[in-house]
Design a protein around this motif. Sequence first.
Motif, short mmCIF file in Angstrom:
data_model
loop_
_atom_site.label_atom_id
_atom_site.label_comp_id
_atom_site.label_asym_id
_atom_site.label_seq_id
_atom_site.Cartn_x
_atom_site.Cartn_y
_atom_site.Cartn_z
N ARG A 1 -9.90 2.15 6.74
CA ARG A 1 -8.52 1.72 6.44
C ARG A 1 -8.57 0.01 6.69
O ARG A 1 -7.91 -0.43 6.22
CB ARG A 1 -7.69 2.33 7.36
N ALA A 2 -9.29 -0.70 7.65
CA ALA A 2 -9.13 -1.93 7.86
C ALA A 2 -9.72 -2.56 6.74
O ALA A 2 -9.09 -3.66 5.98
CB ALA A 2 -10.07 -2.47 9.02
N PHE B 1 -6.63 14.80 -5.38
CA PHE B 1 -6.33 14.75 -4.08
C PHE B 1 -5.56 15.90 -3.28
O PHE B 1 -5.57 16.10 -2.05
CB PHE B 1 -5.59 13.33 -3.69
N GLY B 2 -4.98 16.72 -4.28
CA GLY B 2 -4.35 17.98 -3.88
C GLY B 2 -2.62 17.82 -3.27
O GLY B 2 -2.12 18.57 -2.91
N PHE B 3 -2.13 16.35 -3.51
CA PHE B 3 -0.91 16.34 -3.07
C PHE B 3 0.01 16.05 -4.42
O PHE B 3 -0.23 15.23 -5.26
CB PHE B 3 -0.74 15.02 -2.20
N ARG B 4 1.36 16.62 -4.29
CA ARG B 4 2.07 16.41 -5.46
C ARG B 4 2.71 14.76 -5.33
O ARG B 4 2.73 14.28 -4.32
CB ARG B 4 3.29 17.21 -5.37
N ASP B 5 3.27 14.57 -6.62
CA ASP B 5 3.80 12.85 -6.44
C ASP B 5 4.85 13.06 -5.58
O ASP B 5 5.24 11.95 -4.67
CB ASP B 5 4.62 12.93 -7.86
N ASP B 6 5.91 14.05 -5.46
CA ASP B 6 7.05 13.97 -4.51
C ASP B 6 6.52 14.00 -2.81
O ASP B 6 7.32 13.70 -2.04
CB ASP B 6 7.91 15.20 -4.61
N GLU B 7 5.19 14.30 -2.84
CA GLU B 7 4.95 14.50 -1.34
C GLU B 7 4.19 13.10 -0.96
O GLU B 7 4.13 12.94 0.38
CB GLU B 7 3.60 15.59 -1.27
N VAL B 8 3.86 12.38 -1.87
CA VAL B 8 3.05 11.06 -1.43
C VAL B 8 4.23 9.80 -1.72
O VAL B 8 4.03 8.84 -1.11
CB VAL B 8 1.97 10.68 -2.29
N ALA B 9 5.18 10.01 -2.47
CA ALA B 9 5.93 8.79 -2.84
C ALA B 9 6.59 8.44 -1.52
O ALA B 9 7.36 8.99 -0.90
CB ALA B 9 7.18 9.16 -3.82
N GLY B 10 6.39 7.11 -1.27
CA GLY B 10 7.14 6.40 -0.18
C GLY B 10 6.09 6.33 1.17
O GLY B 10 6.44 5.92 2.12
N ARG B 11 4.89 6.97 0.93
CA ARG B 11 3.94 7.15 1.96
C ARG B 11 2.96 6.18 1.98
O ARG B 11 2.42 5.48 0.81
CB ARG B 11 3.38 8.39 2.01
N GLY C 1 0.85 -1.25 0.00
CA GLY C 1 0.06 -0.06 0.05
C GLY C 1 0.82 1.27 -0.20
O GLY C 1 0.25 2.36 0.05
N VAL C 2 2.22 1.20 -0.16
CA VAL C 2 2.93 2.34 -0.12
C VAL C 2 3.10 3.01 -1.64
O VAL C 2 3.31 2.10 -2.44
CB VAL C 2 4.40 1.89 0.34
N VAL C 3 2.78 4.14 -1.76
CA VAL C 3 2.76 4.89 -3.02
C VAL C 3 4.08 4.97 -3.71
O VAL C 3 5.11 5.38 -2.87
CB VAL C 3 2.38 6.37 -2.78
N LEU C 4 4.01 4.61 -4.91
CA LEU C 4 5.44 4.61 -5.66
C LEU C 4 5.40 5.83 -6.44
O LEU C 4 6.29 6.55 -6.77
CB LEU C 4 5.63 3.32 -6.60
N LEU D 1 -3.09 6.20 4.67
CA LEU D 1 -2.91 7.34 5.69
C LEU D 1 -3.10 8.66 4.94
O LEU D 1 -3.23 9.65 5.85
CB LEU D 1 -1.60 7.15 6.53
N LEU D 2 -2.95 8.64 3.56
CA LEU D 2 -3.13 9.96 2.96
C LEU D 2 -4.72 10.12 2.62
O LEU D 2 -5.12 11.14 2.63
CB LEU D 2 -2.28 9.74 1.63
#
Length: 98
Positions: A89-90, A67-77, A54-57, A81-82
């Motif tokens: 979530r479950a 969603f308003g987030f840039r790629d560099d803000e979400v990569a690896g998260r 489930g981690v964003v690549l 949770l985002l």
Amino acid sequence: MPADKEMRSPSAERAEPDSDVNAPASAQPLGEARIDETLRPHSPDAAVVLRTDGVVLRWGPGAVAMFGFRDDEVAGRDLALLIVPPDYRAEHARMLEQ
């Protein structure tokens, strides 16, 4: 062939809507090139590439707009949770396990 490359038969790959299904497998984009093609700027889709946990690549321009987030803000998260509401979530985690 490098160990990180996987050999696939042409029939094992799902054809992309704008790809030539009759093209040899070697002509089909693979790896990072295929991801970049999926996330091309003119796509209206909110394309998100995840690891199996489930981690964003990668996060495409449509996802940025939605969603308003840039790629560099979400990569690896963790995607959940985002953008996944806490009450879901479950269920989201169970779907990733399938």
